[in-house]
Design an enzyme around this catalytic site. Sequence first.
Site, PDB file in Angstrom:
ATOM      1  N   LYS A  71     -36.926  -3.085  31.305  1.00  0.00           N
ATOM      2  CA  LYS A  71     -37.567  -2.168  30.226  1.00  0.00           C
ATOM      3  C   LYS A  71     -36.617  -2.487  29.077  1.00  0.00           C
ATOM      4  O   LYS A  71     -37.745  -2.743  28.333  1.00  0.00           O
ATOM      5  CB  LYS A  71     -37.596  -0.581  30.735  1.00  0.00           C
ATOM      6  CG  LYS A  71     -38.671  -0.495  31.772  1.00  0.00           C
ATOM      7  CD  LYS A  71     -38.353   1.326  32.391  1.00  0.00           C
ATOM      8  CE  LYS A  71     -39.704   1.348  33.231  1.00  0.00           C
ATOM      9  NZ  LYS A  71     -39.682   3.193  33.728  1.00  0.00           N
TER      10      LYS A  71
ATOM     11  N   GLN B  37     -36.013   8.662  33.414  1.00  0.00           N
ATOM     12  CA  GLN B  37     -36.530   7.216  34.947  1.00  0.00           C
ATOM     13  C   GLN B  37     -36.211   8.395  35.848  1.00  0.00           C
ATOM     14  O   GLN B  37     -35.337   9.533  35.850  1.00  0.00           O
ATOM     15  CB  GLN B  37     -35.408   6.551  34.505  1.00  0.00           C
ATOM     16  CG  GLN B  37     -35.678   5.585  36.297  1.00  0.00           C
ATOM     17  CD  GLN B  37     -37.077   4.354  35.734  1.00  0.00           C
ATOM     18  OE1 GLN B  37     -37.600   4.190  34.744  1.00  0.00           O
ATOM     19  NE2 GLN B  37     -36.917   3.996  37.241  1.00  0.00           N
TER      20      GLN B  37
ATOM     21  N   ASP C 273     -44.449   8.316  28.915  1.00  0.00           N
ATOM     22  CA  ASP C 273     -44.793   7.692  30.388  1.00  0.00           C
ATOM     23  C   ASP C 273     -46.310   8.741  30.853  1.00  0.00           C
ATOM     24  O   ASP C 273     -46.528   9.130  31.636  1.00  0.00           O
ATOM     25  CB  ASP C 273     -43.635   8.668  31.392  1.00  0.00           C
ATOM     26  CG  ASP C 273     -42.057   7.556  31.946  1.00  0.00           C
ATOM     27  OD1 ASP C 273     -43.131   6.769  32.177  1.00  0.00           O
ATOM     28  OD2 ASP C 273     -41.485   8.132  32.212  1.00  0.00           O
TER      29      ASP C 273
HETATM   30  N1  GUN Z   1     -39.820   5.788  37.618  1.00  0.00           N
HETATM   31  C1  GUN Z   1     -40.913   5.107  39.006  1.00  0.00           C
HETATM   32  N2  GUN Z   1     -42.060   4.683  37.840  1.00  0.00           N
HETATM   33  C2  GUN Z   1     -40.866   5.344  37.088  1.00  0.00           C
HETATM   34  C3  GUN Z   1     -42.430   5.715  35.462  1.00  0.00           C
HETATM   35  O1  GUN Z   1     -43.429   4.736  35.845  1.00  0.00           O
HETATM   36  N3  GUN Z   1     -41.848   6.220  34.706  1.00  0.00           N
HETATM   37  C4  GUN Z   1     -40.696   6.792  35.274  1.00  0.00           C
HETATM   38  N4  GUN Z   1     -39.433   7.639  33.861  1.00  0.00           N
HETATM   39  N5  GUN Z   1     -39.658   6.578  36.287  1.00  0.00           N
HETATM   40  C5  GUN Z   1     -40.312   6.073  37.161  1.00  0.00           C
END
Ligand code: GUN
Length: 296
Positions: A53, A97, A120
């Site tokens: 990311k 995350q 998110d």
């Molecule tokens: N863990 C797995 N997929 C995601 C996501 O799309 N966002 C976040 N914050 N954590 C994740």
Amino acid sequence: MSAQRLDGKACAGEVEAELAGRIAVLRERGVEPHLAVIIVGDDPASHVYVNSKVKTCARLGIRSTHISLPTNTEEAVVREHILSLNAQDDLHGILVQSPLPKHMDEEALTDLINPSKDVDGFHPQNLGRLVQGRTDGMLPCTPSGVMRMLRWARVDLEGKRAVVLGRSRIVGMPAALLLAAKGADATVTVVHSRTGDAESICQEADIVVAAVGRPNMVTASWIKPGAVVVDVGINRVEDDSRERGWRLAGDVDPNVGEKAAWLSPVPGGVGPMTIAMLMENTVRAAEIALTADEKP
Ligand code: GUN
């Protein structure tokens, strides 16, 4: 039949190309889109996702702040970080995350994020808007990436039977809502761990979205010939033939490609789309903040 590739990498490339123009406009107006990512603990897969990311931000000209905290961090520390990021005017997106270490209340922390910075789309206000059928807010990245990929492949969803495998807050439930929303108009069934006969329900589906986290669970016998299959699973499986001792496997057995009309690969399918949609949400949050600032 050999399935066409639902190519998330190619589709994400198109999303990124479109974002580049929007980021240039923001920069001309003195705004640098800015995303903060908080990660707690040392889960290797989560660190890979977060690094990816942050790298995509750099490639697109989005500023990023990467906050990495040890597993034994107290929840109050994460809370303070979120509140401080909420108050930062030059920051447009906050992502915590998942999963967090077991001693933390992930939902309570999500509730603290300013909904307009919730890139998110997990805050109850944003998920609530989605339940109301309002799809113009911050949408969860993986499900909206799935929808974008289906549009890219010109898959007609109207009146079609869609089966979502998995009912998670991050993927399954929001994916089901998006597929059933006005404009998409699929008829949706959510299959989960207590469903009696997942295979026969799946056999009826024109579209299958698999998000259960079990490698190769969906085999060719589950799939109707000509179905569209989206594999959200990213599972590490042992593989001694690889130097690192493992490889990635989806929730869908690759043999499904012999029966389906479209199949998304793992890797290179939903993964790149999740990141592309996160970038889009961040750019959108920056655009909305700028418009709000310019209002007299
Ligand atoms: N863990 C797995 N997929 C995601 C996501 O799309 N966002 C976040 N914050 N954590 C994740």
